[in-house]
Design a protein around this motif. Structure first.
Motif, short mmCIF file in Angstrom:
data_model
loop_
_atom_site.label_atom_id
_atom_site.label_comp_id
_atom_site.label_asym_id
_atom_site.label_seq_id
_atom_site.Cartn_x
_atom_site.Cartn_y
_atom_site.Cartn_z
N VAL A 5 -26.12 -81.19 -14.82
CA VAL A 5 -25.21 -79.94 -14.78
C VAL A 5 -25.80 -78.85 -15.54
O VAL A 5 -25.85 -78.71 -16.78
N ASP A 6 -26.40 -78.04 -14.71
CA ASP A 6 -26.89 -76.68 -15.32
C ASP A 6 -26.07 -75.60 -15.51
O ASP A 6 -25.35 -75.19 -14.34
N SER A 7 -26.08 -74.83 -16.45
CA SER A 7 -25.17 -73.56 -16.52
C SER A 7 -25.92 -72.80 -17.45
O SER A 7 -26.80 -72.77 -18.31
N ARG A 10 -26.61 -65.80 -15.73
CA ARG A 10 -25.69 -64.51 -15.34
C ARG A 10 -26.47 -63.42 -15.27
O ARG A 10 -27.84 -63.55 -15.45
N LEU A 20 -29.77 -71.28 -21.43
CA LEU A 20 -29.12 -72.20 -20.45
C LEU A 20 -28.96 -73.39 -20.93
O LEU A 20 -29.55 -73.89 -22.04
N CYS A 22 -28.38 -77.69 -20.09
CA CYS A 22 -28.14 -78.94 -19.13
C CYS A 22 -27.48 -79.89 -19.65
O CYS A 22 -28.04 -80.45 -20.60
N THR A 117 -28.65 -72.84 -11.74
CA THR A 117 -27.78 -71.62 -12.29
C THR A 117 -28.68 -70.22 -12.00
O THR A 117 -30.01 -70.28 -12.37
#
Length: 123
Positions: A5-7, A10, A20, A22, A117
């Protein structure tokens, strides 16, 4: 099976910074290298950076060298991409990836890939 899950993506102004993240979960029974790719609209996916399991081998694309820094925390199954001095041309969807070999990530080959993302850098 491993899930990524990458986040952290913006909208940011040129010259700004983003980090970022991961997160890997699932059956992680291999010492994976971790990497980041990106894909801008209408362009092919490109390599950004990769780091070996131990952190002893780190690769960067020329376009991000000196501005981005990759890191990982194996105790938390986390990887990071610190992005500084962002430019509009850094705008893309960023994906983290895992593979047993750092060199394969450099060639955009991977075993697992995150969902991506979005990073948008305004001028």
């Amino acid at each position: 099976q491993v899930q990524l899950v990458d986040s952290g993506g913006r909208l940011v102004q040129a010259g700004g910074s983003l980090r970022l993240s991961c997160e890997a979960s699932g059956r992680i029974d291999v010492t994976y290298a971790m990497g980041w790719f990106r894909q801008a609209p209408g362009k092919e996916r490109e390599f950004v950076s990769a780091i070996s399991w131990s952190g002893g081998n780190i690769l960067y694309a020329d376009s991000v060298k000196g501005r981005f820094k990759i890191s990982r925390d194996n105790s938390k199954n986390m990887g990071y991409l610190q992005m500084d001095s962002l430019k509009p041309e850094d705008t893309a969807v960023y994906y983290c990836a895992l593979d047993p070999m750092t060199g394969r990530l450099r060639a955009l080959k991977y075993t697992y890939l995150g969902q991506g993302t979005q990073v948008t850098v305004s001028s």
